[in-house]
Design a protein around this motif. Structure first.
Motif, mmCIF file in Angstrom:
data_model
loop_
_atom_site.group_PDB
_atom_site.id
_atom_site.type_symbol
_atom_site.label_atom_id
_atom_site.label_comp_id
_atom_site.label_asym_id
_atom_site.label_seq_id
_atom_site.Cartn_x
_atom_site.Cartn_y
_atom_site.Cartn_z
ATOM 1 N N UNK A 340 0.829 -1.214 0.000
ATOM 2 C CA UNK A 340 0.000 0.000 0.000
ATOM 3 C C UNK A 340 0.859 1.259 0.000
ATOM 4 N N UNK A 341 1.938 1.212 0.792
ATOM 5 C CA UNK A 341 2.845 2.368 0.827
ATOM 6 C C UNK A 341 3.554 2.547 -0.510
ATOM 7 N N UNK A 342 3.925 1.417 -1.121
ATOM 8 C CA UNK A 342 4.572 1.494 -2.441
ATOM 9 C C UNK A 342 3.647 2.178 -3.435
ATOM 10 N N UNK A 343 2.381 1.713 -3.480
ATOM 11 C CA UNK A 343 1.413 2.318 -4.416
ATOM 12 C C UNK A 343 1.186 3.796 -4.112
ATOM 13 N N UNK A 344 1.121 4.132 -2.818
ATOM 14 C CA UNK A 344 0.883 5.528 -2.432
ATOM 15 C C UNK A 344 2.000 6.446 -2.931
ATOM 16 N N UNK A 345 3.254 6.014 -2.711
ATOM 17 C CA UNK A 345 4.368 6.881 -3.106
ATOM 18 C C UNK A 345 4.632 6.828 -4.608
ATOM 19 N N UNK A 346 4.248 5.757 -5.249
ATOM 20 C CA UNK A 346 4.305 5.734 -6.717
ATOM 21 C C UNK A 346 3.355 6.786 -7.278
ATOM 22 N N UNK A 347 2.140 6.863 -6.703
ATOM 23 C CA UNK A 347 1.169 7.876 -7.155
ATOM 24 C C UNK A 347 1.657 9.284 -6.834
ATOM 25 N N UNK A 348 2.238 9.467 -5.633
ATOM 26 C CA UNK A 348 2.767 10.793 -5.267
ATOM 27 C C UNK A 348 3.874 11.215 -6.224
ATOM 28 N N UNK A 349 4.728 10.259 -6.573
ATOM 29 C CA UNK A 349 5.827 10.560 -7.493
ATOM 30 C C UNK A 349 5.300 10.904 -8.875
ATOM 31 N N UNK A 350 4.248 10.195 -9.303
ATOM 32 C CA UNK A 350 3.663 10.468 -10.615
ATOM 33 C C UNK A 350 3.075 11.877 -10.665
ATOM 34 N N UNK A 351 2.356 12.258 -9.602
ATOM 35 C CA UNK A 351 1.770 13.609 -9.543
ATOM 36 C C UNK A 351 2.870 14.670 -9.550
ATOM 37 N N UNK A 352 3.945 14.413 -8.776
ATOM 38 C CA UNK A 352 5.053 15.372 -8.722
ATOM 39 C C UNK A 352 5.735 15.503 -10.078
ATOM 40 N N UNK A 353 5.931 14.359 -10.729
ATOM 41 C CA UNK A 353 6.573 14.402 -12.051
ATOM 42 C C UNK A 353 5.730 15.183 -13.048
ATOM 43 N N UNK A 354 4.395 15.009 -12.940
ATOM 44 C CA UNK A 354 3.504 15.754 -13.837
ATOM 45 C C UNK A 354 3.588 17.255 -13.561
ATOM 46 N N UNK A 355 3.653 17.593 -12.294
ATOM 47 C CA UNK A 355 3.760 19.006 -11.929
ATOM 48 C C UNK A 355 5.061 19.607 -12.459
ATOM 49 N N UNK A 356 6.150 18.875 -12.301
ATOM 50 C CA UNK A 356 7.431 19.374 -12.796
ATOM 51 C C UNK A 356 7.452 19.443 -14.322
ATOM 52 N N UNK A 357 6.696 18.539 -14.942
ATOM 53 C CA UNK A 357 6.591 18.579 -16.397
ATOM 54 C C UNK A 357 5.919 19.867 -16.854
ATOM 55 N N UNK A 358 4.854 20.248 -16.127
ATOM 56 C CA UNK A 358 4.150 21.492 -16.467
ATOM 57 C C UNK A 358 5.066 22.692 -16.271
ATOM 58 N N UNK A 359 5.881 22.661 -15.187
ATOM 59 C CA UNK A 359 6.779 23.782 -14.912
ATOM 60 C C UNK A 359 7.864 23.933 -15.972
ATOM 61 N N UNK A 360 8.105 22.865 -16.722
ATOM 62 C CA UNK A 360 9.138 22.923 -17.768
ATOM 63 C C UNK A 360 8.527 22.785 -19.160
ATOM 64 N N UNK A 361 7.328 23.336 -19.334
ATOM 65 C CA UNK A 361 6.608 23.142 -20.601
ATOM 66 C C UNK A 361 7.358 23.699 -21.809
ATOM 67 N N UNK A 362 7.960 24.838 -21.639
ATOM 68 C CA UNK A 362 8.656 25.453 -22.773
ATOM 69 C C UNK A 362 9.815 24.570 -23.222
ATOM 70 N N UNK A 363 10.556 24.088 -22.230
ATOM 71 C CA UNK A 363 11.683 23.228 -22.550
ATOM 72 C C UNK A 363 11.221 21.923 -23.187
ATOM 73 N N UNK A 364 10.170 21.341 -22.600
ATOM 74 C CA UNK A 364 9.658 20.078 -23.122
ATOM 75 C C UNK A 364 9.111 20.240 -24.543
ATOM 76 N N UNK A 365 8.422 21.366 -24.777
ATOM 77 C CA UNK A 365 7.864 21.597 -26.110
ATOM 78 C C UNK A 365 8.974 21.688 -27.148
ATOM 79 N N UNK A 366 10.063 22.383 -26.777
ATOM 80 C CA UNK A 366 11.194 22.505 -27.700
ATOM 81 C C UNK A 366 11.823 21.141 -27.981
ATOM 82 N N UNK A 367 11.937 20.338 -26.911
ATOM 83 C CA UNK A 367 12.524 19.004 -27.085
ATOM 84 C C UNK A 367 11.638 18.120 -27.969
ATOM 85 N N UNK A 368 10.325 18.225 -27.771
ATOM 86 C CA UNK A 368 9.401 17.444 -28.602
ATOM 87 C C UNK A 368 9.483 17.857 -30.068
ATOM 88 N N UNK A 369 9.614 19.170 -30.287
ATOM 89 C CA UNK A 369 9.725 19.652 -31.660
ATOM 90 C C UNK A 369 11.001 19.119 -32.311
#
Length: 651
Positions: A340-369
């Protein structure tokens, strides 16, 4: 040797209790001098000095006097004083963490000093602006400002300021992972400080130089400079530097599998750090100790340490550290067989990664291009290769028809598969781009709403605040310009002035609430203390006590909830001082079951609740608390004073 997470020491020294006490003495002396009605120039200077001293103990008060100092300096037309005041106000905002207003005030000071051709003042402001840019991770303008300041200090042979600026440049290069250049700058700083026996400065510089060597995998030099740092920090009593130096030595020993040595250095680091009062420093130490526990398979101990560091990192929004923390918790929970703890922190990490992805949108968009264009070229290249293969097959058709048909079929299958794969990747990229655009749109909307709130608060401050100030000045001018014999008229003018001053204070409280998306109990405690300090000017003998359970200090309210709670407590204190004639007021905030209970008790003369008609003040208190789903109870007797109890749900 794998990378070791380092603690970069950017600012080692803080203001101690002795300085705070000295600042309070200076403030008291300046206020007494202000009451003696000095001339306009001295009045403006006193306001400026009050801004500086209050910045160390009460930033709201510092900004209040900063505003008055700016007004007075503008009246005098003294550009030298005006530039200094704007710089001081910029420093206050920097201490508050309001980098936008800090930058605006520094830039105003910069314009004034540029008109006066004050090159030394411009260099110092460039240093301050560079620190703001560095804090907001705008490394390019930070580097430009530092280099401009360095050019001036070197041209005037100001070696000390040049050395400080070089150290700041070296730290930025270290963050940008340009280790060779960072080594050059910080080495020059260390040589200069060693030559001049600047032991206090060497404490920091040697630690930073050790960090550079460690990133370059030169552990021998890293250990050498960490030991130098510890020696210098010990000489000047810098416990934070001692702790950081021992901590970094311990991490090297851990990587070298020297567990016994590592534990010894971690203990030394802990002993030094326990003399400090820094939650973040303790969290960094506990995290490194948790890694040592994982290495030695002490998973229960590791999880306890990781959970304590998680709270500090979440509070400070340190996403990079949280990523490593969550990953470590996933590993430890797995070893402890806690799915249960593994699943909880996996979800927390996923949410954090998504948040950091949004914070780096310009960089990510350039990399995708870039990735899209690369794959497009690869597709054209594959197509070209396929055409070559087909031509070669045609040339060999005479040798064997069957072989040609087989090769053509095989080639076509490969092409179809590659086209299908490329199309699938393209669709996936388009989905990601759409998600990124949606996230950007959401962020832009939130930013616009925040800008509107800030614009409204600025309009309130600049327009209504200035108009109220004009009313106060006008009333005071009338009183001093004319010898008013009519006592009723004089009292009426005084009441108008006092009412306008009270309205300004309430307006400032409202602006404070609007500028904060959430308000903690600790924020309310600070605000109430400032209010009480002003109340003491009228009634100095009053005793005031404010207690909050440590576990409740991080509870957050919306700006509306926070403002309603603040106004209710403020009204209760006002009643105790104004009507009850209390000499002692106590505010106690604690947790009872699922409720947050705020109790305000005074030793005033009290009143009989069943024999008086409640006024607007008490009715407003009840309405404010009911509006935020709370309960309020007021008990009073003629002998024991008055008790106001507020109950609020925790959730």
């Amino acid at each position: 040797m794998k990378r070791i997470v380092l603690l970069l020491l950017c600012c080692m020294l803080g203001f101690n209790v002795g300085f705070t006490q000295n600042a309070q003495i200076q403030i008291d002396n300046l206020k007494k001098e202000l009451q003696s009605n000095p001339d306009a120039k001295r009045t403006a200077t006193i306001y400026s000095d009050l801004t500086w001293y209050f910045s160390k103990i009460a930033t709201d008060s510092a900004l209040y006097y900063g505003g008055k100092a700016i007004q007075e300096s503008k009246k005098l037309g003294d550009s030298t004083l005006m530039a200094q005041i704007f710089s001081d106000v910029g420093a206050v905002y920097f201490i508050k963490g309001d980098f936008q207003n800090s930058k605006a005030n520094y830039l105003t000071a910069y314009k004034i000093r540029k008109l006066r051709n004050d090159l030394k003042g411009l260099a110092k402001i460039n240093n301050n602006l560079a620190n703001i840019y560095e804090k907001t991770e705008q490394f390019k303008p930070a580097m430009a400002s530092f280099l401009e300041a360095l050019h001036y200090f070197e041209s005037t042979k100001d070696e000390k300021n040049a050395s400080i600026t070089k150290g700041n440049i070296g730290l930025i290069l270290l963050k940008l992972k340009d280790y060779r250049k960072a080594l050059k700058y910080i080495s020059d700083v260390v040589k200069y400080q060693e030559k001049n026996n600047f032991t206090e400065e060497l404490c920091v510089s040697c630690l930073n130089l050790g960090n550079v060597y460690l990133q370059m995998n030169d552990t021998l030099n890293a250990l050498n400079y960490y030991n130098k740092s510890v020696k210098a920090c010990t000489a000047v009593g810098n416990n934070k530097g001692i702790s950081s130096g021992y901590n970094n030595i311990a991490t090297i020993k851990t990587e070298q599998k020297k567990s016994k040595d590592a534990q010894a250095f971690y203990q030394k680091s802990k002993n030094a750090r326990e003399q400090l009062n820094s939650t973040l420093d303790k969290a960094n130490f506990d995290f490194n100790l948790a890694k040592e526990c994982i290495t030695n398979k002490k998973y229960s101990n590791a999880k306890t340490l990781l959970l304590s560091t998680k709270k500090a990192y979440e509070k400070g929004s340190l996403n990079d550290k949280l990523q490593v923390n969550y990953n470590s918790l996933i590993i430890v929970s797995s070893y402890l067989n806690q799915p249960d703890s593994v699943n909880y922190y996996v979800n927390k990490l996923a949410v954090l990664n998504e948040q950091m992805l949004v914070n780096n949108t310009v960089k990510q968009t350039a990399e995708l291009e870039t990735k899209y264009q690369t794959e497009k070229k690869e597709k054209l290249l594959l197509k070209s290769k396929a055409e070559i293969v087909i031509r070669e097959l045609k040339l060999k058709r005479k040798e064997t028809q069957f072989l040609i048909l087989a090769l053509i079929s095989f080639t076509l299958i490969i092409i179809v598969f590659l086209v299908y794969r490329q199309q699938k990747l393209k669709n996936k990229q388009q989905e990601q781009e759409f998600e990124l655009k949606s996230a950007i749109s959401k962020i832009e909307t939130q930013n616009k709403l925040q800008e509107q709130r800030l614009q409204i608060s600025r309009d309130l401050h600049d327009n209504i605040g200035s108009q109220l100030t004009f009313i106060i000045s006008s009333v005071d001018n009338i009183k001093y310009a004319f010898e008013i014999q009519n006592s009723k008229l004089d009292d009426k003018l005084s009441n108008i002035s006092n009412f306008a001053k009270s309205t300004i204070i309430e307006l400032r409280d409202t602006i404070w609430a609007m500028n904060n998306s959430d308000i903690t109990l600790e924020d309310l405690q600070t605000r109430i203390h400032n209010f009480v300090e002003k109340a003491k000017e009228a009634k100095a003998e009053i005793q005031f006590l404010f207690q909050i359970e440590d576990s409740l200090k991080d509870i957050k309210f919306t700006s509306i909830e926070g403002m309603n709670i603040y106004r209710t407590i403020q009204e209760a204190i006002n009643n105790s001082i104004k009507y009850a004639k209390a000499t002692s007021i106590k505010i106690d905030i604690k947790s009872v079951s699922d409720s947050l209970v705020i109790t305000i008790v005074d030793n005033g003369k009290g009143f009989e609740t069943d024999k008086i008609e409640l006024g607007n003040g008490i009715n407003n208190m009840k309405k404010r608390i009911h509006d935020i789903n709370g309960e309020i109870e007021i008990n009073s007797t003629l002998k024991t004073g008055t008790t106001v109890q507020i109950k609020l749900p925790k959730s």
